[in-house]
Design an enzyme around this catalytic site. Structure first.
Site, PDB file in Angstrom:
ATOM      1  N   ALA A 125       0.875  -1.195   0.067  1.00  0.00           N
ATOM      2  CA  ALA A 125      -0.142   0.014   0.298  1.00  0.00           C
ATOM      3  C   ALA A 125       0.945   1.309   0.084  1.00  0.00           C
ATOM      4  O   ALA A 125       1.945   1.214   0.288  1.00  0.00           O
ATOM      5  CB  ALA A 125      -0.781  -0.035   1.358  1.00  0.00           C
ATOM      6  N   LYS A 180       9.345 -15.026   5.493  1.00  0.00           N
ATOM      7  CA  LYS A 180       9.329 -13.806   5.179  1.00  0.00           C
ATOM      8  C   LYS A 180      10.515 -12.630   5.424  1.00  0.00           C
ATOM      9  O   LYS A 180      10.820 -11.859   4.882  1.00  0.00           O
ATOM     10  CB  LYS A 180       8.082 -12.879   5.844  1.00  0.00           C
ATOM     11  CG  LYS A 180       7.641 -11.625   5.516  1.00  0.00           C
ATOM     12  CD  LYS A 180       6.615 -10.854   5.714  1.00  0.00           C
ATOM     13  CE  LYS A 180       6.543  -9.462   5.196  1.00  0.00           C
ATOM     14  NZ  LYS A 180       5.168  -8.745   5.492  1.00  0.00           N
ATOM     15  N   ASN A 184      12.994 -10.963   3.081  1.00  0.00           N
ATOM     16  CA  ASN A 184      13.147  -9.324   3.396  1.00  0.00           C
ATOM     17  C   ASN A 184      14.584  -9.035   3.520  1.00  0.00           C
ATOM     18  O   ASN A 184      15.077  -8.068   3.123  1.00  0.00           O
ATOM     19  CB  ASN A 184      12.565  -8.705   4.801  1.00  0.00           C
ATOM     20  CG  ASN A 184      10.995  -8.562   4.453  1.00  0.00           C
ATOM     21  OD1 ASN A 184      10.472  -8.264   3.394  1.00  0.00           O
ATOM     22  ND2 ASN A 184      10.268  -8.715   5.601  1.00  0.00           N
TER      23      ASN A 184
END
Length: 298
Positions: A125, A180, A184
């Protein structure tokens, strides 16, 4: 998105802060008729726009019974401390951030009837002025972290599936967090150091360092009892690079805007755990030190 109805006896949700993912979750909840407020440092309300809808979120007041905490990893514990006096006796808290290391700090702070969850998401987002843009449609995995969370699993799942779904409910979040973390650890510092979009990491010059970082994470995760498969991780990283090719990572944005990054909870967590198990992780340590040098007041 599933519409909320009175028959579901919904929890009243509060979102901490006004970051992009938090406002995306708040917008989706409000558009599905969930009562939702924001926990703000200042101001009484926030006006935003999502999917051509004008939305307004008011400052949370009174007792809080369900809270999504989508803040930077280094801000989690302080946020929880600020929330504690305002939580209901059986409040549900959902953590969501990059990196690892906060769960062990937050669990002891809660009362025995207060539930704790972790939600990891691949949604993207972006805030453009007062508009929230859903830059990357993803999915989320969530798991309860204590018995008190299990007691309200249905209500929490329904809301978070609406906010950041499609949502998978897992028994143990740990393997998902390590996966994750590995992604990352490879993508975020490299995009920050080279000031580039995610897609540029598909170039041949980055493949050796990406593989080396992932190999180290696999060694540490295995020592911690969470086996990861290097070929699958490499495939997943390339998939994320491709799917988010036009996006800038959060760490690149933090460095570009001279903000503190989450490097200590990502590569720093790998280095910390490696020391615990006596494993050498020179590539993760190098990225950690380089990104720290780029942070203000390093």
């Amino acid at each position: 998105m599933a519409q909320n109805t009175p028959a579901q006896s919904a929890l009243n949700w509060t979102i901490v802060g006004q970051g992009a993912i938090g406002l995306l979750a708040a917008s989706r909840l409000q558009l599905a008729n969930y009562p939702v407020r924001l926990w703000l440092k200042q101001g009484l309300s926030v006006d935003t726009q999502h999917l051509n809808q004008q939305l307004q979120f008011h400052q949370a007041t009174g007792e809080l019974d369900a809270v999504l905490i989508p803040v930077k990893s280094y801000a989690v514990v302080d946020a929880v401390h600020q929330l504690l006096p305002h939580l209901s006796p059986d409040a549900q808290l959902v953590l969501s951030h990059n990196g690892m290391g906060t769960i062990e700090q937050v669990l002891p702070l809660l009362q025995h009837r207060q539930g704790l969850w972790f939600l990891t998401t691949t949604h993207g987002a972006l805030k453009q002025g007062s508009t929230i843009v859903h830059t990357g449609k993803g999915e989320s995995v969530m798991a309860p972290l204590n018995d008190a969370a299990q007691a309200q699993a249905v209500q929490v799942f329904q809301a978070m599936d609406c906010a950041l779904g499609p949502l998978t409910l897992a028994c143990d979040i740990t393997p998902f967090l390590w996966q994750k973390l590995a992604i990352n650890a490879a993508i975020n510092p490299l995009t920050a150091l080279h000031n580039c979009r995610n897609g540029e990491l598909a170039q041949a010059e980055f493949q050796l360092i990406i593989t080396a970082v992932l190999e180290e994470v696999c060694q540490v995760a295995d020592a911690a009892g969470v086996p990861l498969t290097l070929p699958q991780l490499k495939h997943k990283v390339q998939q994320v690079i491709g799917n988010t090719a036009q996006n800038y990572s959060s760490m690149q944005q933090d460095v570009a805007h001279q903000r503190r990054t989450e490097i200590d909870a990502i590569n720093g967590f790998v280095v910390q755990q490696a020391q615990r198990y006596g494993i050498a992780v020179p590539h993760n340590n190098s990225l950690l030190q380089q990104v720290r040098q780029l942070q203000p007041n390093h």
